[in-house]
Scaffold this active site. Structure first.
Site, short mmCIF file in Angstrom:
data_model
loop_
_atom_site.label_atom_id
_atom_site.label_comp_id
_atom_site.label_asym_id
_atom_site.label_seq_id
_atom_site.Cartn_x
_atom_site.Cartn_y
_atom_site.Cartn_z
CD GLU A 1 -10.67 -1.53 -8.55
OE1 GLU A 1 -11.83 -1.19 -8.24
OE2 GLU A 1 -9.69 -1.40 -7.78
CD GLU B 1 -3.06 -0.97 0.19
OE1 GLU B 1 -3.07 0.04 -0.53
OE2 GLU B 1 -3.90 -1.88 0.07
CB THR C 1 -1.89 -1.38 -9.21
OG1 THR C 1 -3.18 -1.97 -9.14
CG2 THR C 1 -1.31 -1.28 -7.82
NE ARG D 1 -3.69 2.93 -0.77
CZ ARG D 1 -4.98 2.90 -0.45
NH1 ARG D 1 -5.59 4.01 -0.13
NH2 ARG D 1 -5.66 1.78 -0.44
CG ASP E 1 -6.03 -7.25 -7.39
OD1 ASP E 1 -5.00 -7.61 -6.82
OD2 ASP E 1 -6.79 -6.36 -6.93
C1 DMJ Z 1 -6.25 0.61 -4.97
O1 DMJ Z 1 -5.48 0.82 -3.86
C2 DMJ Z 1 -5.48 -0.08 -6.05
O2 DMJ Z 1 -6.15 0.08 -7.26
C3 DMJ Z 1 -5.27 -1.54 -5.78
O3 DMJ Z 1 -4.63 -2.18 -6.84
C4 DMJ Z 1 -6.58 -2.20 -5.54
N1 DMJ Z 1 -7.35 -1.54 -4.56
C5 DMJ Z 1 -7.50 -0.10 -4.58
C6 DMJ Z 1 -8.66 0.43 -5.35
O4 DMJ Z 1 -9.78 -0.31 -5.38
#
Ligand code: DMJ
Length: 611
Positions: A512, A245, A601, A249, A377
């Site tokens: 998403e 995370e 992501t 981020r 994912d």
């Molecule tokens: C985000 O932190 C990122 O997209 C992660 O890959 C999946 N979860 C959240 C958003 O849903």
């Protein structure tokens, strides 16, 4: 009427205007002889002399203008940047029957704006040429010298914003207003209780939002956030953070802000953060531990179990590799490449991976679920994106990705009995479950990028089918918002396609689906994707917007009367959801061109390296 004469009397300020048919005094002898000479000339001679005088005067004006442009411009950097994003100058009149589709009048206006865009682009490049010389990062210990920071690749963004983009910018401002007022400097806003919440204490919403503000042209907000990063983002902090995370981020947000702004502060912070996260990799297997204390450097498995999550350890590569690329220090790349090499060496089921891996043994947990949703994912997403990041130079990653998509086609893709909606299920202890997380809806976008980069046409076909299903997860709900998890009916044609269990009716403002709609619109130009995105945006506006500032996740997408605010605005709503919506409604394919950028992501754009 004769000339105006100005009285030169020292103490009296007035203008004397002579209006008479006669001149005030006789012309001089010299003027009389000029006039006689002029009268003697033929008409042709007079015409030639006039032409010479006109050409001479025009040349004089041209040279004077050139000299003026050489003079230095004393505008400050912020106002110069504002010129790059003239958001408020042009209002598009949208064709309401086809939101997003410009009327002829707009197209005409746009062609005029193209020219302004060119001028602004030139100006932007000049500004950054100046900045380039100022920003140099020293990596004394490892890089052994100055690293030249590139000019940011912010092409696009000069085109006027569409009406729909402006609506998204307003939504961002509303979200930011609440955060700023009640949660400034904290990780996230609790918009109902008008308070803050902290997870890691790293100002997640600020860092996650930096590049969104930049591309939206919200430069005052960006500068304010930058000041916070400079003064208040303290990384030496006695707190345990999750490696994944924090990487997607914060590290991703800082790197992306660095690329767009070319401001060395962000790279410095990124490097410090990278160093503080590195102890995670000191495990017997080199598969990183999930958590680390940013101050003590003590890394450990999660509190709730022995294993690291597979998608987490395989979705930090883009960021660490980019950090090496920018600092000239190879250690970050080496650490994450080792993780990929190890995962690649493990046995898989048709390219699909179980969702847990142990940092000590380096082995997958036997019998763990196989899913493209939570914990699985972004493993698949980063296989493709790492291949793209290095200019498609690592064929092994592409081959793993292709094998995984084939594995999904074979083992996880099914269709509903009633309407033939295609979805991706899960393998739970070897058995198929028709359950799909909203998280899976990143996949259509990833498949579309893969196809754009030469992969099989069946990938694009699957992308379109899955995007339709993901949109249906919104459209089928009374609020027009998707639940967190859906179950698909594959047996009974008399039953609805989608079922939602009571425990899964919440919506966390996730990105998403709109992410995939953005990619599909960008790559196919099909208006349908924008129309769907606009409907989703309107549902967010209607059911999640909190008066006074902020948006909140909700408890039930099935209940229009009482959707139940959960009192949380996730940082990814500003970092991802609103960014992808803004990009979806952009008419400018060069705004973060997909041939030049790969999005991590968490929607932070990182440049594709030139081979
Ligand atoms: C985000 O932190 C990122 O997209 C992660 O890959 C999946 N979860 C959240 C958003 O849903």
């Amino acid at each position: 009427m004769y000339p105006v004469y100005y009285d030169s009397a020292p103490r009296r300020d007035f203008i004397s205007v002579m209006v008479s048919k006669e001149p005030p005094e006789p012309p001089s002898k010299r003027r009389q002889s000029c006039r006689r000479m002029w009268n003697r000339l033929s008409r042709l001679q007079r015409t030639i002399i006039c032409a010479i005088l006109v050409v001479g005067a025009m040349s004089g004006l041209y040279i004077a203008n050139g000299l003026m442009n050489e003079l230095p411009d004393d505008k400050d950097t912020l106002s110069q940047r504002h010129q790059v994003f003239p958001n408020d100058n042009v209002v598009h009149v949208m064709d309401q029957r086809h939101p997003g589709k410009d009327t002829e009048a707009n197209q005409r206006r746009d062609s005029n704006n193209d020219k302004d865009g060119e001028d602004q682009k030139l100006h932007f490049e000049q500004v950054n040429e100046e900045k380039k010389t100022k920003v140099q990062i020293k990596d004394g210990a490892d890089a052994g010298g100055d690293v030249q920071v590139p000019v940011p690749n912010m092409e696009g963004g000069m085109a006027a914003q569409t009406a729909q983009q402006k609506a998204v910018v307003e939504a961002f401002k509303h979200a930011w207003k609440g955060y700023k007022q009640y949660a400034w400097g904290h990780d996230e806003l609790k918009p109902i209780s008008k308070a803050a919440s902290d997870w890691f204490g790293l100002g997640l919403t600020i860092v996650d939002s930096l590049d969104t503000m930049w591309i939206m042209g919200l430069m005052e907000e960006f500068e304010e956030a930058r000041r916070w990063v400079e003064k208040d983002l303290v990384l030496k902090k006695n707190v345990d953070v999750n490696l994944f995370e924090t990487t997607i981020r914060v590290l991703g947000g800082l790197l992306s802000a660095f690329h767009l702004s070319n401001d060395g502060l962000f790279l410095e912070k990124a490097r410090e953060l990278g160093d503080r996260l590195m102890p995670c990799f000191n495990s017997p297997s080199k598969i990183p531990y999930s958590d680390v204390n940013l101050d003590t450097g003590k890394a450990h498995p999660p509190r709730w179990g022995p294993d690291s999550t597979t998608s987490e350890v395989t979705s930090i590569q883009l960021e660490f590799r980019e950090l090496s690329h920018q600092t000239g220090n190879d250690k970050y790349k080496k650490a994450v490449d080792e993780v990929m090499d190890h995962i690649q060496s493990l046995p898989k089921e048709n390219g699909l991976i179980p969702i847990f891996v142990n940092a000590r043994s380096g082995q997958f947990r036997a019998g763990a679920t196989i899913t493209v949703g939570a914990r699985g994912d972004s493993y698949y997403e980063y296989l493709l994106k790492q291949w793209l990041q290095t200019g498609k130079s690592e064929d092994k990653l592409r081959d793993e990705y292709v094998a995984a998509i084939e594995g999904m086609q074979k083992n996880l893709v099914r269709s509903t009995a009633a309407n033939g909606l295609k979805f991706i299920g899960e393998l739970v202890r070897g058995s198929f479950s028709p359950k799909m997380d909203h998280l899976v809806c990143f996949l259509p976008g990833t498949l579309a990028i893969g196809h754009h980069n030469g992969l099989d046409p069946s990938h694009l076909e699957l992308a379109k089918e899955l995007a339709k299903t993901c949109y249906q997860m919104y459209a089928d709900m009374p609020t027009g918002l998707s639940p967190e998890i859906a179950y698909f009916n594959i047996q009974n044609p008399g039953k609805p396609d989608i079922e939602v269990k009571n425990a899964d009716t919440h919506n966390l403002l996730r990105p998403e689906t709109v992410e995939s709609l953005f990619y599909l619109y960008r790559l196919t130009g099909d208006q349908q994707y924008r129309d769907w995105g606009w409907k989703i945006f309107q549902a967010f506006e209607k059911y999640t917007k909190v008066p006074g500032g902020g948006y909140s996740s909700i408890g039930s997408v099935k209940d229009t009367k009482n959707p139940r605010f959960r009192d949380k605005m996730e940082s990814f709503f500003l970092g991802e959801t609103l960014k992808y919506l803004f990009l979806l409604f952009s008419d400018d394919p060069n705004l973060l061109s997909l041939d030049k950028y790969v999005f991590n992501t968490e929607a932070h754009p990182l440049p594709i390296w030139r081979p």
